[in-house]
Design a protein around this motif. Structure first.
Motif, short mmCIF file in Angstrom:
data_model
loop_
_atom_site.label_atom_id
_atom_site.label_comp_id
_atom_site.label_asym_id
_atom_site.label_seq_id
_atom_site.Cartn_x
_atom_site.Cartn_y
_atom_site.Cartn_z
N LEU A 184 0.81 -1.17 -0.11
CA LEU A 184 -0.11 0.04 -0.01
C LEU A 184 0.86 1.25 -0.16
N GLY A 185 2.15 1.13 0.15
CA GLY A 185 2.94 2.28 -0.26
C GLY A 185 3.63 2.48 1.36
N ARG A 205 3.75 11.80 5.22
CA ARG A 205 3.53 12.95 5.76
C ARG A 205 2.17 12.63 6.65
N LYS A 228 3.17 8.26 -0.73
CA LYS A 228 3.44 8.41 -1.88
C LYS A 228 3.17 9.61 -2.53
N GLU A 229 3.22 10.81 -1.83
CA GLU A 229 2.71 12.19 -1.89
C GLU A 229 1.54 12.39 -2.16
N ASP A 230 0.73 11.37 -3.06
CA ASP A 230 -0.50 11.76 -3.61
C ASP A 230 -1.68 11.11 -3.01
N THR A 231 -1.34 10.05 -2.49
CA THR A 231 -2.08 9.22 -1.69
C THR A 231 -2.71 9.51 -0.41
N ARG A 232 -3.84 9.64 0.08
CA ARG A 232 -4.31 9.99 1.43
C ARG A 232 -4.85 8.63 1.89
N MET A 233 -4.23 8.27 2.84
CA MET A 233 -4.65 7.02 3.57
C MET A 233 -4.93 7.12 5.12
N THR A 286 10.36 17.16 -0.47
CA THR A 286 9.35 16.62 -1.06
C THR A 286 8.02 17.61 -1.20
#
Lengths: 766, 119
Positions: B68-69, B77, B92-97, B118
């Motif tokens: 899942l990264g 972050r 991975k910067e763009d995924t909100r989890m 980053t």
């Protein structure tokens, strides 16, 4: 045929022949959840799709047809997954389909605004060497954030065509179709020796050495070398993928390969000090990270996206809850109450004009007053009507669920509820099916489709019928008013609470027995960016699902209605005086069956045939419990007033009442908004609701003691769901789980009722 | 390169660390109990980039998180972290989890030196 690159034999490349023109091509659509895969599917196929389940699974399988330049293409929508690693049932379904069906093309849907994480699955699929096309979806959202993607470079690096697109608006759709067509027709069977094309991901010296060694062994195996790409196979073996290990060990002569894989894993772990499967994941992400840096240009400050700012309110532990409550209240109101105007309209049309026309038609051919008339009007219309009245409820449910899903709010709702639902062993998303269950179990069961995990879906589906639905309320009210007078409200409230408590207990029980998993599934919810939902996609979704319900539920409900009609119609005891379909309730087969069942309810305090027969008819619909009690106890049925009308009057009335229902729906919808009060409050009198039937109230008072009345309502609360819910459970989870649910709930209901009655007696309440 | 931490001593009873409401100017110092400045993700302050070191858990769980990264070495972050509730991460910067706090306590991270890069 021998290839120049290696000296082993490979199957000849597929040439186009008549088979392909006739059978067509198979295209698999793969991708992460939330990458707009369904929108691509809808955009490609339109309404030419079929929704069903994968064999033996409760995982949705969608298939659609398109025609490109005279060739038929069958598109199969694979479950949305994050990887192909046999972690969940969904991943196994997706992987098995790719490996066994070997689709002619795999379209990999990827969210352009979330490239790095999405490329993980994409690289895994590309490594299988199946012909693939990368659909770079949601380019508009990525561009709006200032991302620019060098698609040519991405395509060159991955070795597959890349199509930038926006499925919602149709941008890039033709290009995707063209690439799909090309990939399918110019398909060349890949060389399985692994010598070409070059490797996508470099896994590092140690791992590559083991991959090469395993490939050498796999290449000598007569079956493996044709069935799988050997490099891909070697990687999967080094990842100890359980699905692949099982597939390989099922073949003869693979012991050497499996032993070599074990030895290879040991060597990698000794040299690098970490698990080989995690190392492989790590290297794959390393490759992707480098690639994304190369092809994606992002604005200097891209930290807080618009979604992040919205989330500062909507996922805030305090601020988020009022919004959540309002959303849930709206969805509940819309599905349970606002839809009722159309339900009443359908009900009215069937009971009024349609019944009158049919009766007139049957009368004109000399069947008036016969059992045929009774079968059609009571049995068939009852059954078909039972299906039809659910259409507005389900359409509203699907519409709002699709709206929540498409907008991205569903994930936030799950996020907010997860802590609470997790305690029951359920996912945060289970909250919505449970909530809908208070209105009606049927949309509750269907709403489980939003859950991504098969286990969560099934467990939620089994718990939904314990939520006290709207149809059970009249039973509590009638019994409550008859036996507890002004305190009826307490009984009603207690039943709702009891339903929730039993659901919690059953949830915990099932979680620790049938649904026990060896390892706690990680609580991870992806929060997709907020989006304005696309009306086309939402309406298509609503239409497909509602249609599916009608197709699946009609037969079950019709059969059940006719069985109950037969029970009510067949004279048993007073055979001489009564004829078929013209028999008093007391002398019917229903009474005979109920007398036979009744002793089972003796320990619960209501072992009389009247209550038992109301429970039998309650299988059809819970609201029939009250009317059956009425008929069996007082011998009276509600008589619909018959007004002589003409055909045209009837037709006018249907149209007029539809307009009225639409107007009422709009009024009721608007009155949900604060400050708008177009909806004059019509207070409902419970006694009025109970039919205002003084005879029934008096009879119930003599037939039940307060204690046995409570036991009866407990049974009604917990008993097996109505036939429509059963049809929904069968549709979603299969016959086996439907039977399980029915048996399980009957047992719990009986135990609950007996416990209440016997416990009460011990406490001296009887 | 990244050790496999399976010991439970990383899980801190006290995680009052996150101070989302306040503007973070002062980065939270590394945890004194853990070697090499590692601390659990659950203690990472908002808006801070951290580097994932290890996950205390079974092989299957670690593999899943990695896919899942959340693989060792990746930069994460913390977007939101309140009290005892789940955390929202930028992966991975763009995924909100969103991940549960219990899980975040099992994930050890260090301060990422290149955090501004980053951004």
């Amino acid at each position: 045929m021998t290839r120049r690159c290696c000296d082993i034999e490979t199957p000849p490349p597929i040439t186009l022949d008549e088979t392909h023109v006739r059978v067509g091509f198979h295209v698999a659509l793969a991708g992460n959840p939330n990458c707009g895969k369904t929108t691509i599917f809808n955009a490609l196929t339109g309404a030419r799709q079929h929704v069903g389940n994968w064999p033996g699974k409760t995982i949705e399988r969608k298939e659609g047809q398109i025609e490109l330049h005279g060739y038929d293409f069958t598109l199969v929508d694979l479950p949305g997954t994050y990887s192909l690693s046999a972690f969940s049932a969904e991943e196994i379904v997706a992987m098995d389909y790719l490996l066994d069906a070997r689709p002619d093309v795999v379209v990999i849907a990827v969210d352009a605004g979330n490239l790095e994480r999405n490329l993980y699955l994409a690289t895994q699929i590309i490594e299988t060497k199946l012909p693939a096309v990368l659909a770079l979806n949601m380019m508009d959202a990525a561009e709006a954030r200032g991302l620019s993607i060098d698609t040519a470079r991405l395509s060159a690096a991955l070795g597959v065509p890349v199509v930038p697109m926006v499925a919602r608006s149709g941008r890039g759709l033709e290009a995707l179709k063209a690439q799909m067509f090309d990939a399918a027709l110019n398909r060349e069977e890949p060389c399985t020796c692994g010598c070409t094309p070059e490797k996508l991901v470099d896994y590092g010296r140690e791992v590559e050495r083991e991959i090469a060694a395993l490939q050498d062994i796999a290449r000598t195996h007569p079956v493996l070398r044709h069935r799988y790409d050997t490099r891909w196979l070697a990687i999967k073996l080094l990842e100890s993928d359980p699905n692949i290990l099982a597939r390989v060990s099922a073949l003869d002569g693979t012991e050497a390969l499996l032993d070599a894989a074990q030895a290879g894993i040991r060597r990698i772990e000794a040299a690098l000090g970490d698990d080989s499967d995690i190392l492989i994941t790590d290297r794959r992400y390393g490759f992707i990270n480098g690639l994304v840096r190369e092809v994606v240009k992002r604005p200097p400050l891209d930290r807080h996206t618009r979604s992040d700012r919205i989330d500062q309110v909507l996922t805030h532990p305090l601020l988020g809850l009022p919004v959540f409550a309002v959303m849930m209240w709206l969805v509940f109101q819309m599905t349970a109450n606002v839809s009722s105007y159309y339900v009443d309209w359908i009900d009215g049309v069937i009971a009024g004009p349609l019944t009158r026309w049919t009766a007139a038609l049957l009368g004109s051919v000399g069947l008036g007053g016969t059992w045929v008339e009774s079968l059609v009007l009571d049995g068939v219309f009852g059954g078909v009507g039972g299906v039809l009245v659910f259409i507005p409820v389900l359409a509203f449910t699907y519409f709002f669920i699709a709206l929540l899903e498409d907008s991205g709010y569903m994930a936030r709702a799950a996020f907010l509820m997860d802590r609470f639902m997790h305690w029951l062993g359920l996912h945060g998303k289970s909250f919505i099916p449970m909530l809908l269950g208070f209105g009606c179990s049927v949309p509750g069961v269907y709403a489980t489709r939003t859950l991504e995990n098969e286990r969560d879906r099934l467990l939620t589906g089994l718990l939904v019928p314990f939520m006290s639905c709207g149809a059970r309320l009249p039973v509590y009210i009638v019994i409550g008013v008859a036996l507890f007078g002004a305190r009826a409200g307490t009984l009603v409230f207690a039943m709702y609470i009891l339903g929730i408590v039993v659901a919690i207990l059953v949830g915990l029980l099932l979680k620790h027995t049938l649904f026990r998993s060896d390892e706690e599934a990680p609580f991870v919810i992806e929060l997709p960016p907020y989006r304005v939902p696309s009306l086309k996609s939402v309406l298509l979704h609503t239409w497909e699902r509602t249609k599916g319900f009608v197709e699946h539920a009609t037969s079950v409900i019709l059969i059940a209605s006719i069985i109950v009609w037969l029970l009510v119609s067949i004279p048993v005891t007073a055979a001489g005086e009564a004829s078929f379909a013209q028999v008093d309730a007391e002398n019917s087969a229903l009474a005979a069956v109920s007398r036979w069942i009744a002793p089972a309810f003796e320990p619960a305090g209501f072992g009389n045939w009247q209550s038992a027969s109301s429970l039998v008819t309650g299988f059809i619909a819970k609201e029939m419990i009250v009317s059956t009690l009425n008929i069996t106890y007082t011998g009276e049925a509600e008589v619909e007033e018959d007004v002589a009308t003409t055909f045209w009057q009837d037709l006018g009335e249907i149209g007029l009442t539809f307009v009225q229902a639409t107007w009422d729906t709009i009024r009721a919808t608007l009155s949900l908004l604060p400050g708008v009060d177009l909806f004059a409050n019509e207070p409902v009198d419970p006694v009025e609701e109970a039919g205002g039937n003084a005879t029934l109230v008096a009879t119930l008072q003599s037939a039940f003691t307060p204690l046995s009345a409570v036991a009866f309502t407990v049974f009604v609360l917990l008993t097996a769901p109505c036939v429509t819910t059963m049809a929904a459970l069968r549709h979603e989870f299969g016959t086996k789980w439907m039977a399980f649910s029915v048996g399980f709930m009957l047992t719990i209901a009986w135990l609950g009722a007996v416990l209440v009655y016997q416990g009460g007696r011990l406490l001296g309440l009887g | 390169m990244f050790g496999v931490h399976r010991h439970k001593h990383h899980i801190h009873a006290d995680n009052r660390h996150p101070r989302c409401e306040a503007e973070l100017t002062d980065p939270t110092g590394p945890c004194v109990e853990c070697p090499a400045g590692a601390f659990p993700l659950s203690s990472a302050p908002c808006d801070r980039c951290v580097r994932l070191v290890s996950v205390a858990g079974g092989r299957r769980l670690r593999k899943r998180l990695a896919e899942l990264g959340l693989n060792p070495g990746s930069i994460v972050r913390v977007v939101q972290s309140y009290g005892g509730g789940p955390l929202i991460l930028a992966v991975k910067e763009d995924t909100r989890m969103a991940i549960g706090r219990g899980m975040a306590q099992k994930i050890m991270v260090t301060d990422d030196g290149s955090m501004e890069a980053t951004a």
